[in-house]
Design a protein around this motif. Sequence first.
Motif, PDB file in Angstrom:
ATOM      1  N   LEU A 167      -1.334  -1.702  40.674  1.00  0.00           N
ATOM      2  CA  LEU A 167      -1.456  -2.479  41.911  1.00  0.00           C
ATOM      3  C   LEU A 167      -1.137  -3.955  41.649  1.00  0.00           C
ATOM      4  O   LEU A 167      -0.463  -4.610  42.453  1.00  0.00           O
ATOM      5  CB  LEU A 167      -2.858  -2.325  42.485  1.00  0.00           C
ATOM      6  CG  LEU A 167      -3.128  -3.180  43.730  1.00  0.00           C
ATOM      7  CD1 LEU A 167      -3.907  -2.381  44.764  1.00  0.00           C
ATOM      8  CD2 LEU A 167      -3.868  -4.466  43.372  1.00  0.00           C
ATOM      9  N   CYS A 168      -1.615  -4.488  40.525  1.00  0.00           N
ATOM     10  CA  CYS A 168      -1.339  -5.895  40.205  1.00  0.00           C
ATOM     11  C   CYS A 168       0.162  -6.106  40.010  1.00  0.00           C
ATOM     12  O   CYS A 168       0.726  -7.125  40.436  1.00  0.00           O
ATOM     13  CB  CYS A 168      -2.092  -6.316  38.947  1.00  0.00           C
ATOM     14  SG  CYS A 168      -3.886  -6.306  39.158  1.00  0.00           S
ATOM     15  N   ALA A 169       0.804  -5.154  39.346  1.00  0.00           N
ATOM     16  CA  ALA A 169       2.247  -5.277  39.118  1.00  0.00           C
ATOM     17  C   ALA A 169       3.003  -5.256  40.441  1.00  0.00           C
ATOM     18  O   ALA A 169       3.948  -6.027  40.651  1.00  0.00           O
ATOM     19  CB  ALA A 169       2.734  -4.156  38.197  1.00  0.00           C
ATOM     20  N   VAL A 170       2.569  -4.384  41.343  1.00  0.00           N
ATOM     21  CA  VAL A 170       3.206  -4.358  42.678  1.00  0.00           C
ATOM     22  C   VAL A 170       3.039  -5.722  43.356  1.00  0.00           C
ATOM     23  O   VAL A 170       3.988  -6.269  43.930  1.00  0.00           O
ATOM     24  CB  VAL A 170       2.607  -3.233  43.545  1.00  0.00           C
ATOM     25  CG1 VAL A 170       3.039  -3.373  44.999  1.00  0.00           C
ATOM     26  CG2 VAL A 170       3.006  -1.859  42.997  1.00  0.00           C
ATOM     27  N   ALA A 171       1.841  -6.284  43.250  1.00  0.00           N
ATOM     28  CA  ALA A 171       1.599  -7.604  43.861  1.00  0.00           C
ATOM     29  C   ALA A 171       2.510  -8.664  43.254  1.00  0.00           C
ATOM     30  O   ALA A 171       3.011  -9.550  43.958  1.00  0.00           O
ATOM     31  CB  ALA A 171       0.126  -7.994  43.688  1.00  0.00           C
ATOM     32  N   VAL A 172       2.728  -8.595  41.945  1.00  0.00           N
ATOM     33  CA  VAL A 172       3.627  -9.551  41.290  1.00  0.00           C
ATOM     34  C   VAL A 172       5.047  -9.393  41.832  1.00  0.00           C
ATOM     35  O   VAL A 172       5.721 -10.381  42.160  1.00  0.00           O
ATOM     36  CB  VAL A 172       3.590  -9.378  39.750  1.00  0.00           C
ATOM     37  CG1 VAL A 172       4.707 -10.166  39.093  1.00  0.00           C
ATOM     38  CG2 VAL A 172       2.233  -9.802  39.185  1.00  0.00           C
ATOM     39  N   VAL A 207       7.833   0.039  38.209  1.00  0.00           N
ATOM     40  CA  VAL A 207       7.610  -0.570  39.520  1.00  0.00           C
ATOM     41  C   VAL A 207       8.918  -1.204  39.977  1.00  0.00           C
ATOM     42  O   VAL A 207       9.542  -1.959  39.232  1.00  0.00           O
ATOM     43  CB  VAL A 207       6.496  -1.641  39.425  1.00  0.00           C
ATOM     44  CG1 VAL A 207       6.220  -2.264  40.782  1.00  0.00           C
ATOM     45  CG2 VAL A 207       5.221  -1.028  38.841  1.00  0.00           C
ATOM     46  N   TYR A 208       9.337  -0.858  41.192  1.00  0.00           N
ATOM     47  CA  TYR A 208      10.650  -1.337  41.659  1.00  0.00           C
ATOM     48  C   TYR A 208      10.767  -1.089  43.152  1.00  0.00           C
ATOM     49  O   TYR A 208       9.908  -0.436  43.750  1.00  0.00           O
ATOM     50  CB  TYR A 208      11.778  -0.618  40.902  1.00  0.00           C
ATOM     51  CG  TYR A 208      11.698   0.883  40.976  1.00  0.00           C
ATOM     52  CD1 TYR A 208      10.845   1.604  40.128  1.00  0.00           C
ATOM     53  CD2 TYR A 208      12.438   1.591  41.934  1.00  0.00           C
ATOM     54  CE1 TYR A 208      10.741   2.980  40.218  1.00  0.00           C
ATOM     55  CE2 TYR A 208      12.337   2.972  42.023  1.00  0.00           C
ATOM     56  CZ  TYR A 208      11.497   3.653  41.173  1.00  0.00           C
ATOM     57  OH  TYR A 208      11.367   5.026  41.270  1.00  0.00           O
ATOM     58  N   ARG A 209      11.825  -1.614  43.731  1.00  0.00           N
ATOM     59  CA  ARG A 209      12.107  -1.332  45.130  1.00  0.00           C
ATOM     60  C   ARG A 209      13.061  -0.163  45.208  1.00  0.00           C
ATOM     61  O   ARG A 209      14.150  -0.217  44.638  1.00  0.00           O
ATOM     62  CB  ARG A 209      12.747  -2.550  45.805  1.00  0.00           C
ATOM     63  CG  ARG A 209      11.716  -3.573  46.154  1.00  0.00           C
ATOM     64  CD  ARG A 209      12.293  -4.827  46.713  1.00  0.00           C
ATOM     65  NE  ARG A 209      11.288  -5.866  46.498  1.00  0.00           N
ATOM     66  CZ  ARG A 209      11.222  -6.586  45.387  1.00  0.00           C
ATOM     67  NH1 ARG A 209      12.123  -6.428  44.434  1.00  0.00           N
ATOM     68  NH2 ARG A 209      10.257  -7.457  45.241  1.00  0.00           N
TER      69      ARG A 209
END
Lengths: 261, 261, 261, 261
Positions: free
Chosen positions: B64-69, B216-218
Amino acid sequence: ELGGFVEEINNVTPEYVRSFEFDSKLMPSTWIVVRIDGCHFHRFSEIHEFVKPNDDRALNLMNLCAVAVLEKFWEDIVFAYGVSDEYSFILKKATNLYQRRANTIISAIVSFFTSTYVMRWKNFFPQSELKYPPSFDGRAVCYPSTEILRDYLSWRQVDCHINNQYNSCFWKLVASGKSKREAQNSLKGAQLQKKIEELAIDYNNLPVMYRQGSSVYRDKVDIALIHQENGEFPENYGKVIVGHIDIIGPTFWLEHPNILD
Amino acid sequence: ELGGFVEEINNVTPEYVRSFEFDSKLMPSTWIVVRIDGCHFHRFSEIHEFVKPNDDRALNLMNLCAVAVLEKFWEDIVFAYGVSDEYSFILKKATNLYQRRANTIISAIVSFFTSTYVMRWKNFFPQSELKYPPSFDGRAVCYPSTEILRDYLSWRQVDCHINNQYNSCFWKLVASGKSKREAQNSLKGAQLQKKIEELAIDYNNLPVMYRQGSSVYRDKVDIALIHQENGEFPENYGKVIVGHIDIIGPTFWLEHPNILD
Amino acid sequence: ELGGFVEEINNVTPEYVRSFEFDSKLMPSTWIVVRIDGCHFHRFSEIHEFVKPNDDRALNLMNLCAVAVLEKFWEDIVFAYGVSDEYSFILKKATNLYQRRANTIISAIVSFFTSTYVMRWKNFFPQSELKYPPSFDGRAVCYPSTEILRDYLSWRQVDCHINNQYNSCFWKLVASGKSKREAQNSLKGAQLQKKIEELAIDYNNLPVMYRQGSSVYRDKVDIALIHQENGEFPENYGKVIVGHIDIIGPTFWLEHPNILD
Amino acid sequence: ELGGFVEEINNVTPEYVRSFEFDSKLMPSTWIVVRIDGCHFHRFSEIHEFVKPNDDRALNLMNLCAVAVLEKFWEDIVFAYGVSDEYSFILKKATNLYQRRANTIISAIVSFFTSTYVMRWKNFFPQSELKYPPSFDGRAVCYPSTEILRDYLSWRQVDCHINNQYNSCFWKLVASGKSKREAQNSLKGAQLQKKIEELAIDYNNLPVMYRQGSSVYRDKVDIALIHQENGEFPENYGKVIVGHIDIIGPTFWLEHPNILD
């Protein structure tokens, strides 16, 4: 599924990949200053409705975080000075924290400060939830002599003084009905000392924390106790305190010779 | 009181003090990897009673933190890979974030990650308060070509694989009654693949997050929408997702050509 | 006499003294450009009565030194480009010369170039003794891709072109009786192309060395011979030649694919 | 021919190309030591038939070059110490030579030293032509205090002493008929002091230059004259001399307080 994956592993050569890493080390035997700054705290302070020009809750939270940093890095950090959303931490000349690797020192201090800030937020702002995660950036500077280190600290305290004079005038003007734009224009290039008199600000009776910032240090270190314990912070090593004092003149330093010995 | 203080101000020369600052910049036109690591997370995970060898709550909080970054630094960070208490963030070659100043990039990302970690802790560990402030350190590495960047990511995923094999064996041995010391000794120099069979670990059916880490990516970026908004993250820019996939082989990259284009 | 001296020796701790050394390494897998420049060559060229605006003897001496550098560092340097009192040397991406330590690479190349310059001076200026020791300074820059490396080379050749246009006009004006000050003023902000026509300079018939600088490289490398000898420069490895060519356009590079392969 | 070339010029953007340059600056207010070393001087000394273990001509040539460096950089370099094919130059703490850019300082000093070495070779080796261009490499180290700077100098003089003891024994053994391999083996791990006695080397009567190296400095600086002239080296500023003295003990420094003041 895993078969191909495992085969691929053998083609990866960590040594080559790691050869791109570089760990710039800070010069030995110099004072290290790590200064952290709030990222976009102008916006953060508005959204969280900080009192202007100085919010005691916000300043005390900053100070508490700085105390926590000095307690955690008690063998390495001997002094800290903070004002507004910035804090400078002084690592002693002989420190070998993280082998003096700049990136690790900066990031570990910034991260611990941030972590404490978020954890303790509710103690200072019990009515107000954090609306988004605050963050700080950091940098490191080395100073080869105690004299220049003191020049650094003086520079930060002068900045505190000038900014506080400016902000006191600015928010007084805003309180008197001017728009922020008008207040700004009226202060452009002004003699702040004069403006303070014009605006009838009782500057010298403002809390000393606003005027001189916050200094964090151990008041008295009981040398006898330092070597009794290992690794852990010794309970009687020296309580970390927060003072609001003149750090430009010699008096404080003469009275606390152990800090920058 | 202020008199002497104000006089002293004039002796401070900020230019000289500032001449000691240096802002090492990361080479233009190279991929920047910022890797963050939990500080002393061995102890942190014990005190906060993480499930061993993998704690879904802790891993999901990291993700979740990585997504926020990626959402916050949406113009600059294109990919992240995480395993255990570490996360690597890939900044695109052309990024000019903080003018590519290493210290600012590292500290701002580490600080925001930490801040999010503490704020969201209670969502993942509702029964367990944070007992002390967790912290992370960070570093930056540049890679001049996409090929070497992919070698870096492969290296991290290989590490994930090897560590997970080791930890699966280690904790199985501990669960079977061995002491940690005994478990360690029994694995020293062992062929992990064989040990897994001996211990009857159904490795391939472990959750893929444990075996391949988190990416984590789009998933899909709607190019048409990128230029519609300014500064703020455009809502339809491309949802950030977390996948558990093979990033060593070519398949994923061929299917997502826009990520490292 | 020696007694005290020998005793003192034991108090010196080389490890501590050496801990202050730092060897910044140039990023692996990037092109390294070492550019050297004559120190105060304006004065040097006047005292040694160089022909203005271009002295064939001085340029050919520079070229000979560059050839010597390519022969000495034949495994590492693949191309050089020179104009006036400067020369750029291109080290191949994969070079591990001096473990890519910047200071050693720069100083060793500058020193060898200087040494050759002084030794060979009399071959080009047989009538004129060196009146004082000439010197050069140097720097290193890394480029992560061949495309940017070629932009670098183009930049230097454009500079050569512009400077040569300027100098051709300047010295024509001086030859026509103007003072240097007057010549300078008359060229301030002028369109050089137009000035050349006004002054009836037959620019396109100037020697191509003046207009396009000097490129130093191996015309044809006989790959079969490279691995026959060890350490020493293989006689048939590829003769180093000096050309005066367009290195901005693609033609030269297409015809010499092995140079920046 | 030029048409296409000129058109191409417009596509080159110097700013982008230059953004890859970095000029690492040496920390202000620290002593800078530039140490240069002969490249492959083992071979160079054999081919040019240096007397072993110490060749007066070669050492005096090195010393002359060091004096020339102190005369050229008279405002910045206050001391030099040399032994064998190496020389250390001490730049004063306050120097702003080349804005303290490491690469420029190192390369300019190395280049000037090399240039002088080649130009003056024939004064010391009148019978022997240079067979190929000698070269030197260089590095810079900063020291934050005079105390550590003196530790550095002591370290070099200790090295001189130990190497000279070793070489005296080695060449005595070779002179007595041993092969170089045998001499080397016989000295492996040996107490040099003892070996010197065994081999009946009259060590204390060896020339002091061999035993203590060469120190280069201005004996007496006539302060009154320093500010009379501008830029050029003032004739009476202070003659640069070469001494062979103990620089480990305090005596020399107490007698020459102006050097490291």
